[in-house]
Write an enzyme that holds these catalytic residues in place. Structure first.
Site, mmCIF file in Angstrom:
data_model
loop_
_atom_site.group_PDB
_atom_site.id
_atom_site.type_symbol
_atom_site.label_atom_id
_atom_site.label_comp_id
_atom_site.label_asym_id
_atom_site.label_seq_id
_atom_site.Cartn_x
_atom_site.Cartn_y
_atom_site.Cartn_z
ATOM 1 N N ASN A 17 0.798 -1.240 0.000
ATOM 2 C CA ASN A 17 0.000 0.000 0.000
ATOM 3 C C ASN A 17 0.826 1.283 0.000
ATOM 4 O OD1 ASN A 17 -2.585 -1.255 -0.051
ATOM 5 N ND2 ASN A 17 -2.233 -1.867 2.074
ATOM 6 N N ARG A 24 -3.261 8.061 0.117
ATOM 7 C CA ARG A 24 -3.641 7.258 1.277
ATOM 8 C C ARG A 24 -3.424 8.028 2.583
ATOM 9 N NH1 ARG A 24 0.225 2.565 3.645
ATOM 10 N NH2 ARG A 24 -1.266 1.695 5.109
ATOM 11 N N ASN A 78 10.584 -0.875 4.894
ATOM 12 C CA ASN A 78 9.319 -0.499 5.530
ATOM 13 C C ASN A 78 8.347 -1.631 5.203
ATOM 14 O OD1 ASN A 78 6.915 0.445 6.436
ATOM 15 N ND2 ASN A 78 7.096 2.485 5.527
ATOM 16 N N ALA A 81 2.117 -3.032 6.521
ATOM 17 C CA ALA A 81 1.219 -3.867 7.341
ATOM 18 C C ALA A 81 1.856 -5.213 7.706
ATOM 19 C CB ALA A 81 -0.087 -4.083 6.593
HETATM 20 C C1 DQA Z 1 3.644 1.992 8.149
HETATM 21 C C2 DQA Z 1 2.875 1.688 9.441
HETATM 22 C C3 DQA Z 1 2.103 0.398 9.306
HETATM 23 O O1 DQA Z 1 1.393 0.122 10.518
HETATM 24 C C4 DQA Z 1 1.089 0.503 8.178
HETATM 25 O O2 DQA Z 1 0.411 -0.722 8.011
HETATM 26 C C5 DQA Z 1 1.694 0.956 6.916
HETATM 27 C C6 DQA Z 1 2.727 2.001 6.927
HETATM 28 C C7 DQA Z 1 4.350 3.372 8.178
HETATM 29 O O3 DQA Z 1 5.224 3.589 7.362
HETATM 30 O O4 DQA Z 1 4.000 4.213 9.006
HETATM 31 O O5 DQA Z 1 1.284 0.559 5.822
HETATM 32 O O6 DQA Z 1 4.646 1.019 7.981
#
Ligand code: DQA
Length: 153
Positions: A17, A24, A78, A81
């Site tokens: 995502n 988003r 990163n 999720a």
């Molecule tokens: C994230 C934090 C996660 O909890 C979330 O699901 C994301 C983005 C962040 O970069 O803050 O997709 O990794």
């Protein structure tokens, strides 16, 4: 053995995502797009005479494959999720002999309870969370310090 004149390579992985950055939940993740972010990351890496590969994937299997290819010296990830759910990504990180930093744009400790648990944090060198794009930029700085102070493989 890596030839002496070959640049150290950083692999940066953006999890699921994160291709939606800019659209988003901009109040949480910022108004910049993934393209804007990657441009800045590439510039920083280039200035420091390192090589970089950046990928974004929504697929856990693809992320595991990228991690375990080990065609790089340092990993910045990163897991998005998957941070909170992925035993497969945790096991991939345990299976490689590469230093890694977990990054998050938002502060995962300031949000919902389920985000406070990371399956990744205890198997990486460190975590940078909550500083927006600076989480990644600081991770690159840490990677540079680490690579400069570690003898070449
Ligand atoms: C994230 C934090 C996660 O909890 C979330 O699901 C994301 C983005 C962040 O970069 O803050 O997709 O990794």
């Amino acid at each position: 053995m890596k030839p002496k004149n070959k640049k150290n390579k950083i692999l940066i992985i953006h999890g699921p995502n994160l291709h939606l950055l800019g659209v988003r939940e901009p109040h949480i993740y910022g108004k910049f797009t993934l393209c804007d972010l990657n441009k800045e990351l590439k510039e920083k890496v280039k200035k420091n005479n390192l090589a970089v590969k950046i990928i974004q994937s929504n697929s856990e299997g693809e992320i595991v494959e990228e991690i375990t290819n080990t065609n790089y010296e340092f990993l910045i990830i990163n897991p998005a999720a998957y941070t909170h759910t992925s035993v497969a990504i945790r096991d991939a990180l345990l299976g490689i002999k590469r230093p890694a930093i977990e990054v998050h744009l938002s502060n995962i400790y300031k949000r919902e309870e389920f985000r406070k648990k990371s399956l990744i944090s205890d198997v990486v060198l460190g975590v940078i969370t909550g500083l927006g794009k600076h989480s990644y930029l600081l991770a690159i700085e840490a990677a540079i310090c680490f690579l400069n102070s570690t003898p070449r493989r």
